[in-house]
Design a protein around this motif. Structure first.
Motif, PDB file in Angstrom:
ATOM      1  N   SER B  99     -19.546 -13.822  33.194  1.00 37.95           N
ATOM      2  CA  SER B  99     -18.265 -14.007  33.937  1.00 37.95           C
ATOM      3  C   SER B  99     -17.542 -15.368  33.450  1.00 37.95           C
ATOM      4  N   PHE B 116     -13.741  -5.511  21.456  1.00 37.14           N
ATOM      5  CA  PHE B 116     -13.573  -4.068  21.675  1.00 37.14           C
ATOM      6  C   PHE B 116     -12.203  -3.653  22.027  1.00 37.14           C
ATOM      7  N   SER B 117     -11.613  -4.617  22.764  1.00 39.35           N
ATOM      8  CA  SER B 117     -10.334  -4.308  23.302  1.00 39.35           C
ATOM      9  C   SER B 117      -9.783  -5.873  23.685  1.00 39.35           C
ATOM     10  N   ASN B 118      -8.357  -5.677  23.951  1.00 37.64           N
ATOM     11  CA  ASN B 118      -7.654  -6.700  24.719  1.00 37.64           C
ATOM     12  C   ASN B 118      -7.886  -6.820  26.144  1.00 37.64           C
ATOM     13  N   MET B 119      -8.677  -5.877  26.639  1.00 41.43           N
ATOM     14  CA  MET B 119      -8.725  -5.837  28.184  1.00 41.43           C
ATOM     15  C   MET B 119     -10.163  -6.267  28.341  1.00 41.43           C
ATOM     16  N   THR B 120     -10.116  -6.863  29.543  1.00 42.37           N
ATOM     17  CA  THR B 120     -11.290  -7.459  30.294  1.00 42.37           C
ATOM     18  C   THR B 120     -12.272  -6.396  30.957  1.00 42.37           C
ATOM     19  N   PHE B 121     -13.489  -6.182  30.478  1.00 43.66           N
ATOM     20  CA  PHE B 121     -14.156  -5.293  31.256  1.00 43.66           C
ATOM     21  C   PHE B 121     -15.228  -5.848  32.069  1.00 43.66           C
ATOM     22  N   PRO B 122     -15.811  -5.272  33.077  1.00 46.26           N
ATOM     23  CA  PRO B 122     -17.133  -5.788  33.672  1.00 46.26           C
ATOM     24  C   PRO B 122     -18.120  -5.882  32.818  1.00 46.26           C
ATOM     25  N   HIS B 123     -18.974  -7.063  33.098  1.00 48.01           N
ATOM     26  CA  HIS B 123     -20.199  -6.942  31.977  1.00 48.01           C
ATOM     27  C   HIS B 123     -20.990  -5.946  32.117  1.00 48.01           C
ATOM     28  N   LEU B 125     -20.232  -2.576  32.791  1.00 46.73           N
ATOM     29  CA  LEU B 125     -19.775  -1.611  31.965  1.00 46.73           C
ATOM     30  C   LEU B 125     -19.685  -1.868  30.498  1.00 46.73           C
ATOM     31  N   VAL B 128     -22.797  -0.663  28.647  1.00 47.28           N
ATOM     32  CA  VAL B 128     -22.730   0.671  28.319  1.00 47.28           C
ATOM     33  C   VAL B 128     -21.888   1.188  27.138  1.00 47.28           C
ATOM     34  N   ILE B 129     -20.735   0.287  27.089  1.00 48.56           N
ATOM     35  CA  ILE B 129     -19.615   0.662  26.011  1.00 48.56           C
ATOM     36  C   ILE B 129     -20.232   0.252  24.672  1.00 48.56           C
TER      37      ILE B 129
END
Lengths: 148, 148
Positions: B99, B116-123, B125, B128-129
């Motif tokens: 975090s 992978f993305s401009n978005m922030t994902f929980p570590h 998730l 898994v991605i």
């Protein structure tokens, strides 16, 4: 009210449980409806799939389609977009295509094209990712802390 | 051999099961090691976290750090990159920050920055991605079909 229209069943138990968990968490912030359209296995059935999707969309809904070439937003930008949308429209509908992609019929109805990534994810995982980002958006818009 | 160094424990059972499932599927294609570094709750501990990560990286490893501003690849481009890397180096190490983000110590060691993305994902998730995309890459590189 948020509606998610998606194609195909969730086979993996852990994805079903992840979806259930985020659905539960989201219920604190919004009414949520998930509509599952049957998967069409044949390429020429994409318009049948499209018509099935459109049946579940009313005229007053703001439709966000998930498209790989769509707009790429950060989580903060996505949260702010949702927040602004809810001022003028209380019905936001997300559409996630199936393995065939999205029919032109649906693309024409779309009000906004959103892309999470240049990468292709399985639709099962994608449903989890979308729910998590919607949940994150509500946390951001309510100034609540949320760990990465 | 693929190594994934990540920060923090996976609390949610469904994420643990998803990780287990992709780990199992990947075992057909590669040796995989997942190393979990303890999460540092304080901002000034990011360098401790960084040093902990570096301890697990040997000189001969090609290090791919996951950074929001990194290179954005499609799944096909990612598969092709992995394929090319394996010609010259049999040790590829992915690093997912916690975090607090990634320490500069780790960023300097990085050979490639991937987003992978401009978005922030929980570590949770995100793990898994990443595993799913590595699995997808092996399927692509082996000309095996894989449904969206």
């Amino acid at each position: 009210m948020i509606k998610i229209i998606c194609v195909g069943k969730i086979k993996e138990k852990f994805y079903r449980e992840a979806i259930l968990e985020y659905t539960k968490r989201l219920s604190k912030y919004t009414k949520l409806e998930i509509i599952e359209i049957p998967d069409s296995p044949l390429d020429d059935e994409i318009n049948i799939e499209g018509k099935n999707i459109l049946k579940h969309i009313k005229d007053n809904e703001y439709v966000i389609t998930m498209e790989i070439d769509g707009n790429k937003l950060s989580s903060l930008e996505f949260a702010s977009k949702l927040d602004n949308l809810f001022i003028y429209n209380s019905n936001i509908t997300f559409v996630i295509g199936g393995s065939l992609g999205l029919s032109d019929l649906v693309k024409i109805r779309s009000n906004y094209q959103l892309s999470f990534s240049n990468m292709t994810f399985p639709h099962q995982l994608f449903r989890v990712i979308l729910l998590e980002q919607i949940y994150r958006a509500f946390k951001i818009n309510n100034n609540e802390s949320y760990h990465k």
